[in-house]
Write an enzyme that holds these catalytic residues in place. Structure first.
Site, PDB file in Angstrom:
ATOM      1  N   LYS A 118       0.833  -1.215   0.000  1.00  0.00           N
ATOM      2  CA  LYS A 118       0.000   0.000   0.000  1.00  0.00           C
ATOM      3  C   LYS A 118       0.864   1.260   0.000  1.00  0.00           C
ATOM      4  CE  LYS A 118      -2.287  -1.390   3.670  1.00  0.00           C
ATOM      5  NZ  LYS A 118      -1.710  -2.740   3.835  1.00  0.00           N
ATOM      6  N   VAL A 119       1.793   1.340   0.960  1.00  0.00           N
ATOM      7  CA  VAL A 119       2.612   2.549   1.048  1.00  0.00           C
ATOM      8  C   VAL A 119       3.555   2.627  -0.149  1.00  0.00           C
ATOM      9  CG1 VAL A 119       4.282   3.837   2.423  1.00  0.00           C
ATOM     10  CG2 VAL A 119       2.500   2.532   3.583  1.00  0.00           C
ATOM     11  N   ASP A 121       9.225  -6.720  -5.017  1.00  0.00           N
ATOM     12  CA  ASP A 121       8.301  -7.261  -4.019  1.00  0.00           C
ATOM     13  C   ASP A 121       7.948  -8.651  -4.484  1.00  0.00           C
ATOM     14  OD1 ASP A 121       6.005  -8.013  -2.544  1.00  0.00           O
ATOM     15  OD2 ASP A 121       5.458  -5.912  -2.232  1.00  0.00           O
ATOM     16  N   VAL A 153      11.041   4.395   5.904  1.00  0.00           N
ATOM     17  CA  VAL A 153       9.836   4.749   6.662  1.00  0.00           C
ATOM     18  C   VAL A 153       9.123   3.445   7.040  1.00  0.00           C
ATOM     19  CG1 VAL A 153       7.690   6.148   6.604  1.00  0.00           C
ATOM     20  CG2 VAL A 153       9.695   6.952   5.435  1.00  0.00           C
ATOM     21  N   ALA A 154       9.825   2.313   6.883  1.00  0.00           N
ATOM     22  CA  ALA A 154       9.182   1.015   7.177  1.00  0.00           C
ATOM     23  C   ALA A 154       9.453   0.610   8.621  1.00  0.00           C
ATOM     24  CB  ALA A 154       9.675  -0.039   6.201  1.00  0.00           C
ATOM     25  N   ARG A 155      10.555  -0.070   8.859  1.00  0.00           N
ATOM     26  CA  ARG A 155      10.945  -0.464  10.204  1.00  0.00           C
ATOM     27  C   ARG A 155      12.456  -0.451  10.318  1.00  0.00           C
ATOM     28  NH1 ARG A 155       6.806   0.766  11.496  1.00  0.00           N
ATOM     29  NH2 ARG A 155       5.134  -0.345  12.579  1.00  0.00           N
ATOM     30  N   ASP A 205      13.082   7.332   9.416  1.00  0.00           N
ATOM     31  CA  ASP A 205      11.964   7.653  10.308  1.00  0.00           C
ATOM     32  C   ASP A 205      11.855   6.609  11.413  1.00  0.00           C
ATOM     33  OD1 ASP A 205       9.560   9.075  11.071  1.00  0.00           O
ATOM     34  OD2 ASP A 205       8.405   7.406  10.223  1.00  0.00           O
ATOM     35  N   GLU A 208      13.546   2.128  19.555  1.00  0.00           N
ATOM     36  CA  GLU A 208      12.874   3.436  19.534  1.00  0.00           C
ATOM     37  C   GLU A 208      12.484   3.849  20.947  1.00  0.00           C
ATOM     38  OE1 GLU A 208       9.717   3.470  16.612  1.00  0.00           O
ATOM     39  OE2 GLU A 208      11.146   3.221  14.978  1.00  0.00           O
ATOM     40  N   HIS A 256       9.808   8.572  14.078  1.00  0.00           N
ATOM     41  CA  HIS A 256       8.691   7.688  13.703  1.00  0.00           C
ATOM     42  C   HIS A 256       7.403   8.507  13.489  1.00  0.00           C
ATOM     43  CE1 HIS A 256       7.192   3.269  14.024  1.00  0.00           C
ATOM     44  NE2 HIS A 256       6.439   3.959  13.189  1.00  0.00           N
ATOM     45  N   GLY A 309       5.884   8.801  10.405  1.00  0.00           N
ATOM     46  CA  GLY A 309       5.227   8.445   9.144  1.00  0.00           C
ATOM     47  C   GLY A 309       3.711   8.514   9.200  1.00  0.00           C
TER      48      GLY A 309
HETATM   49  N1  LIG Z   1       6.812   4.987   9.656  1.00  0.00           N
HETATM   50  C1  LIG Z   1       5.534   4.871   9.879  1.00  0.00           C
HETATM   51  O1  LIG Z   1       4.949   5.607  10.672  1.00  0.00           O
HETATM   52  C2  LIG Z   1       4.768   3.861   9.126  1.00  0.00           C
HETATM   53  C3  LIG Z   1       5.360   2.705   8.770  1.00  0.00           C
HETATM   54  N2  LIG Z   1       4.664   1.759   8.090  1.00  0.00           N
HETATM   55  C4  LIG Z   1       5.364   0.536   7.732  1.00  0.00           C
HETATM   56  O2  LIG Z   1       5.462   0.454   6.326  1.00  0.00           O
HETATM   57  C5  LIG Z   1       5.483  -0.907   5.935  1.00  0.00           C
HETATM   58  C6  LIG Z   1       4.555  -1.137   4.769  1.00  0.00           C
HETATM   59  O3  LIG Z   1       3.238  -0.817   5.105  1.00  0.00           O
HETATM   60  P1  LIG Z   1       2.053  -1.123   4.059  1.00  0.00           P
HETATM   61  O4  LIG Z   1       2.477  -0.702   2.715  1.00  0.00           O
HETATM   62  O5  LIG Z   1       0.830  -0.555   4.626  1.00  0.00           O
HETATM   63  O6  LIG Z   1       2.021  -2.693   4.128  1.00  0.00           O
HETATM   64  P2  LIG Z   1       1.613  -3.694   2.967  1.00  0.00           P
HETATM   65  O7  LIG Z   1       1.403  -4.985   3.608  1.00  0.00           O
HETATM   66  O8  LIG Z   1       0.526  -3.106   2.150  1.00  0.00           O
HETATM   67  O9  LIG Z   1       2.923  -3.761   2.054  1.00  0.00           O
HETATM   68  C7  LIG Z   1       4.075  -4.433   2.422  1.00  0.00           C
HETATM   69  C8  LIG Z   1       4.638  -5.069   1.168  1.00  0.00           C
HETATM   70  O10 LIG Z   1       5.912  -5.600   1.466  1.00  0.00           O
HETATM   71  C9  LIG Z   1       6.069  -6.745   0.679  1.00  0.00           C
HETATM   72  N3  LIG Z   1       7.156  -7.572   1.142  1.00  0.00           N
HETATM   73  C10 LIG Z   1       7.155  -8.530   2.103  1.00  0.00           C
HETATM   74  N4  LIG Z   1       8.385  -9.077   2.192  1.00  0.00           N
HETATM   75  C11 LIG Z   1       9.151  -8.453   1.286  1.00  0.00           C
HETATM   76  C12 LIG Z   1      10.517  -8.588   0.903  1.00  0.00           C
HETATM   77  N5  LIG Z   1      11.328  -9.464   1.491  1.00  0.00           N
HETATM   78  N6  LIG Z   1      10.987  -7.797  -0.089  1.00  0.00           N
HETATM   79  C13 LIG Z   1      10.175  -6.911  -0.693  1.00  0.00           C
HETATM   80  N7  LIG Z   1       8.880  -6.746  -0.376  1.00  0.00           N
HETATM   81  C14 LIG Z   1       8.384  -7.501   0.604  1.00  0.00           C
HETATM   82  C15 LIG Z   1       4.709  -7.392   0.748  1.00  0.00           C
HETATM   83  O11 LIG Z   1       4.509  -8.307  -0.304  1.00  0.00           O
HETATM   84  C16 LIG Z   1       3.783  -6.224   0.663  1.00  0.00           C
HETATM   85  O12 LIG Z   1       3.376  -5.993  -0.665  1.00  0.00           O
HETATM   86  C17 LIG Z   1       5.136  -1.694   7.192  1.00  0.00           C
HETATM   87  O13 LIG Z   1       6.331  -2.159   7.783  1.00  0.00           O
HETATM   88  C18 LIG Z   1       4.560  -0.699   8.106  1.00  0.00           C
HETATM   89  O14 LIG Z   1       4.720  -1.014   9.428  1.00  0.00           O
HETATM   90  C19 LIG Z   1       3.370   1.939   7.719  1.00  0.00           C
HETATM   91  C20 LIG Z   1       2.720   3.076   8.074  1.00  0.00           C
HETATM   92  C21 LIG Z   1       3.354   4.132   8.846  1.00  0.00           C
HETATM   93  O1  LIG Z   2       1.345   1.948  11.166  1.00  0.00           O
HETATM   94  C1  LIG Z   2       2.551   1.699  11.301  1.00  0.00           C
HETATM   95  O2  LIG Z   2       3.086   0.644  10.949  1.00  0.00           O
HETATM   96  C2  LIG Z   2       3.393   2.696  11.919  1.00  0.00           C
HETATM   97  O3  LIG Z   2       4.590   2.519  11.937  1.00  0.00           O
HETATM   98  C3  LIG Z   2       2.795   3.839  12.599  1.00  0.00           C
HETATM   99  O4  LIG Z   2       3.200   3.744  13.924  1.00  0.00           O
HETATM  100  P1  LIG Z   2       2.541   4.658  15.050  1.00  0.00           P
HETATM  101  O5  LIG Z   2       1.118   4.227  15.149  1.00  0.00           O
HETATM  102  O6  LIG Z   2       2.658   6.054  14.608  1.00  0.00           O
HETATM  103  O7  LIG Z   2       3.301   4.344  16.287  1.00  0.00           O
END
Ligand SMILES: NC(=O)C1=CN([C@@H]2O[C@H](COP(=O)(O)OP(=O)(O)OC[C@H]3O[C@@H](n4cnc5c(N)ncnc54)[C@H](O)[C@@H]3O)[C@@H](O)[C@H]2O)C=CC1
Ligand SMILES: O=C(O)C(=O)COP(=O)(O)O
Length: 608
Positions: A215-216, A235, A294-296, A320, A325, A344, A346
């Site tokens: 999604k992101v 991916d 911005v992932a982990r 981020d 943390e 953090h 995002g």
């Molecule tokens: N910094 C922040 O505040 C935020 C961080 N995030 C993080 O962003 C990440 C993605 O979130 P979404 O897009 O919503 O999740 P999502 O589940 O929609 O997308 C994750 C994608 O990663 C792919 N994936 C899994 N293993 C992989 C690999 N080894 N190599 C490449 N791709 C791989 C999956 O197939 C999936 O398409 C999550 O870790 C989430 O926690 C999300 C929202 C806010």
């Molecule tokens: O939704 C995620 O995966 C995030 O990283 C957002 O984290 P937060 O709810 O802002 O602590």
């Protein structure tokens, strides 16, 4: 933008619900279920079966009434309002691990963000009361999912409401890193004017590799295209068509990292992505690459990143998220002059936090009410239409299983359960996972202290060495009705009621749904027809006049109301089975009199 639509539609409806809670209950609080892909109500799926052993999620373990929800991190007010309309809400932020363990046994649900570690110890400390963990965001790497599943605790997240915010933050970091915005800002505020030092790089025409095209990641790709960048993505699970539709080429991991000028990380933290970016992978990158995370934090080996920054392999990084943390105050990575950092942030926009709060509040309320959440992370995802269609069969599967296990002679030990579904539907059109879970629930709960629900059914079955074999009988006819009958067979066990044995020697019962309610239609080889309600007495006798009357009078004399009665026989004057539905449990004396009735060869009393 496609992702904005559900959120826009959600906010006004949910806000209205928050200001005018339905005094009759929370049913009006979940309008979004109809808008997005939500899952229908299924009371028994999570707990709410009528048996006293089950623990309805709506009742507090302290003895009924409103459930209690513990919120350990800041949540948007609209979400809190929704929760408060339904439950007692305890907002306790910045709890220590010890304080969290102390509180968790007093609550039915826990709502967290990324800052609360929901460990195995937390689930153990909950001592069975905690039924739902709501993660107000996407990443669930801070929740021990295995421990949750073992505890039968549903974990739900809010996977959509912060997507745009995270993507925008990645783009903000990408642009500000390329133009040294943060460093130049700090320099100017320190009284300097360093125009030559902060010459940046342009984005147009550069290659951005998006790693994790979910999604992101796909929203980042869309936006970066608008900046004139060439986008590639890696991916292993992303559909090629979706990438192509945005004009993105899906490539191998090595190709992505070795050809990119910028790399943006968007995969979840899992055992297979942990430290995916390490000395070896940095060495494959183009010299002077720029990285955005911005992932982990945990997907990057931070020591290796520091080395790559120091030796120039990585020109800049924008982070981020961090392995720990907040990161240590003296973190060399955070202090590095070529690294831009945010704490953090995002998901931290006003809009995203309101959306996430509503999304998680609805999911938690739904789960506490016994609905199956669309965003369940550790339970099978069964679409709403399937659930509503199957709900009478869910009750049937559980009742048949509760009944059949009571027919086992003590000490037999149930190891194999065969479930036979007769249906006109093609196997691909009939999702039986929920039915299988209910069979496990019906078999295990009457003979143990285990609490079984859709979350932990397969785990509990495996732990107990119980094999559930599912078979299908394809019938001719129109596929409108999902199932004609369900049979539950117990193999290799002795029965305390010989009449329940099939020719093959299995204990066998069969049921059907009639007028929406579950009926018992076969016991062993005898056809019967009784509603599966209340309690049941099964008698085997020689078919002859007067037996039904005698048994009926014994029950009548003991003030036991007979709700149904049905007799099935092999042939006139031969063996017959009488199935009698009774509202009350007869006194032992009445049961003894039934047993002493001439022609009654055996009988059994069963609680449904
Ligand atoms: N910094 C922040 O505040 C935020 C961080 N995030 C993080 O962003 C990440 C993605 O979130 P979404 O897009 O919503 O999740 P999502 O589940 O929609 O997308 C994750 C994608 O990663 C792919 N994936 C899994 N293993 C992989 C690999 N080894 N190599 C490449 N791709 C791989 C999956 O197939 C999936 O398409 C999550 O870790 C989430 O926690 C999300 C929202 C806010
Ligand atoms: O939704 C995620 O995966 C995030 O990283 C957002 O984290 P937060 O709810 O802002 O602590």
């Amino acid at each position: 933008m496609a992702l904005a639509t559900p959120l826009r539609r959600l906010l006004p409806v949910a806000a209205a619900a928050a200001t005018a809670p339905d005094p009759a209950g929370p049913s009006s609080l979940n309008p979004r279920r109809a808008l997005s892909l939500r899952y229908g109500r299924l009371r028994s799926s999570l707990a709410a079966s009528p048996e006293p052993r089950s623990r309805p999620l709506t009742a507090s373990a302290a003895g009924g009434g409103r459930p209690t929800v513990l919120v350990t991190e800041k949540l948007g007010t609209a979400g809190l309002d929704l929760l408060r309309a339904f439950a007692n809400v305890d907002c306790s932020y910045e709890l220590t691990a010890e304080e969290l363990r102390a509180k968790v046994s007093l609550v039915d649900a826990l709502v967290v963000r990324s800052g609360t570690q929901v460990t195995r110890e937390v689930f153990e400390a909950a001592r069975g009361r905690l039924r739902v963990v709501g993660r107000a965001g996407v990443g669930i790497d801070n929740v021990d999912l295995q421990a949750a599943t073992e505890a039968g605790c549903l974990v739900v997240n809010a996977p959509t409401a912060n997507t745009v915010a995270a993507a925008e933050h990645a783009v903000a970091l990408l642009a500000s890193m390329a133009r040294n915005v943060a460093q130049a800002d700090a320099s100017l505020k320190a009284g300097k004017w360093q125009r030559n030092k902060y010459i940046g790089v342009t984005l147009v025409g550069k290659t951005l590799a998006v790693l994790g095209f979910g999604k992101v990641g796909s929203e980042v790709a869309r936006r970066a295209k608008g900046l004139g960048m060439d986008i590639i993505a890696h991916d292993p699970y992303a559909p090629v068509d979706r990438a192509r539709a945005i004009g993105v080429d899906l490539v191998s991991f090595d190709e992505a990292i070795s050809t990119a000028d910028f790399i943006s990380l968007h995969m979840p933290l899992t055992p297979s992505t942990e430290k995916l970016f390490n000395d070896e992978t940095f060495a494959k990158m183009k010299k002077g690459v720029r990285i955005i995370n911005v992932a982990r934090g945990g997907v990057v080996d931070e020591e290796a990143l520091l080395r790559a920054l120091d030796n120039g392999t990585v020109a800049q990084a924008a982070l981020d998220v961090f392995t720990e943390e907040p990161p240590p105050r003296d973190s060399k990575l955070v202090q590095h002059e070529n690294v831009t950092v945010t704490p953090h942030l995002g998901a931290s926009t006003t809009e995203a936090q309101e959306g996430v709060a509503i999304e998680i509040a609805e999911a938690v309320i739904g789960a506490l009410r016994g609905d199956l959440a669309a965003t369940a992370v550790n339970a099978p995802m069964v679409p709403a239409e399937v659930l509503s269609e199957l709900s009478p069969y869910v009750v049937l599967a559980e009742k048949l299983s509760r009944l059949v296990v009571q027919l086992v002679a003590g000490g037999s030990g149930v190891k194999v359960v065969k479930v036979v579904y007769s249906s006109t539907r093609d196997p691909d059109d009939l999702d039986t996972r929920i039915l299988r879970a209910m069979v496990t629930k019906g078999i295990v709960e009457p003979i143990s202290s285990a609490f079984v629900n859709i979350v932990n059914a397969d785990y509990v079955a495996k732990q107990r060495g119980l094999r559930i074999i599912e078979e299908r009988i394809l019938l001719d006819g129109s596929p409108e009705i999902p199932l004609d009958s369900i049979q539950v067979h117990l193999t290799n066990v002795e029965s305390k009621f010989g009449g329940a044995l099939s020719d093959a020697g299995d204990i066998r019962v069969e049921g059907k749904v009639k007028d929406g309610s579950p009926h018992l239609t076969l016991v062993g080889s005898f056809s019967v027809d009784v509603s599966l309600e209340g309690n049941l007495i099964l008698c085997r006798q020689v078919d002859q006049p007067g037996v039904i009357g005698k048994v009926g009078s014994i029950l009548g004399n003991m003030n036991v109301n007979v709700s149904f009665m049905s007799v099935g026989r092999t042939a006139r004057g031969k063996q017959a089975i009488m199935a009698i539905g009774v509202d009350e449990e007869p006194e032992k004396e009445a049961l003894k009199l039934i047993g002493d009735t001439s022609s009654v060869e055996e009988f059994v009393f069963l609680k449904l």
